[in-house]
Design an enzyme around this catalytic site. Sequence first.
Site, short mmCIF file in Angstrom:
data_model
loop_
_atom_site.label_atom_id
_atom_site.label_comp_id
_atom_site.label_asym_id
_atom_site.label_seq_id
_atom_site.Cartn_x
_atom_site.Cartn_y
_atom_site.Cartn_z
N ARG A 101 0.85 -1.18 0.00
CA ARG A 101 0.00 0.00 0.00
C ARG A 101 0.89 1.24 0.00
NH1 ARG A 101 -4.26 1.58 4.69
NH2 ARG A 101 -2.37 1.96 5.85
N THR A 105 -0.70 7.69 -0.97
CA THR A 105 -2.03 7.61 -1.62
C THR A 105 -2.92 6.54 -1.00
OG1 THR A 105 -1.31 5.95 -3.22
CG2 THR A 105 -0.96 8.27 -3.82
N ASP A 196 1.20 -1.83 12.38
CA ASP A 196 1.53 -2.39 11.06
C ASP A 196 1.77 -3.89 11.20
OD1 ASP A 196 3.12 -3.31 8.79
OD2 ASP A 196 3.17 -1.20 8.21
N ASP A 199 5.10 -5.43 9.69
CA ASP A 199 6.29 -5.10 10.49
C ASP A 199 6.32 -5.88 11.79
OD1 ASP A 199 7.30 -3.36 8.63
OD2 ASP A 199 6.49 -1.55 9.58
#
Length: 205
Positions: A101, A105, A196, A199
């Site tokens: 991703r 944006t 995340d 991660d």
Amino acid sequence: MLHVIEHPLITHKLAIMRDKNTKTKDFRENLDEIAGLMAYEICRDLPTVDVKVETPITTCMTKKLAKDIVLVPILRAGLGLVNGISALIPSCKVGFIGMYRDEETLLPHEYFAKFPMMDEATVMVLDPMLATGGSAAAAITNIKKRGAKDIRLVCLVGAPEGVKAIQEAHPDVDIYLAALDDHLNEKGYIVPGLGDAGDRIFGTK
Ligand code: PRP
Ligand code: URA
């Protein structure tokens, strides 16, 4: 249809994963365990066929799964759901789709795809996080182009925005979540979420 799988064990393990102090090893282990618990529910209505089996005692009619199961993790974070589900469905096949991703944006970019035959299979698309829904929607579009017709989306944590996006783009796809969270923040992260996922699973950042 949206299915939020509520179970005290899932909520407990997810609470551990949400904790920012939980380290990679415990994060991965709890994800693995939740995936197995979710698989049990997700497979509840899988189609079966009648089969004849010879037991040591007699012959009986019973049932086996009717269709192949294909797991398609969305790389990277979706990989974290594969072990827990494939432990319950050892005959499953596994395809891969790589999406990242864009941080600005929030639009998804595909960088890899490799699939087994999916025409007649039940396909489970795996990704722990359903945020805007862009990555999962794009992955499902690609998977449909390769012939899949029976698709389920399996995520850990979803935002209402992501659920709505999938329901609009792919109304035929059932969505399974362990938790429906509150909203997305200005950076597109799920709130409260767990940060995340990629991660935290792989120890990057
Ligand atoms: C994360 C997550 C989903 C996506 C969700 O992946 O694993 O694939 O973001 O966001 P969306 O619903 O708004 O598309 P990311 O792009 O961070 O890649 P990674 O798995 O390699 O970390
Ligand atoms: N991707 C993640 O890994 N976490 C979020 O909260 C949103 C997108």
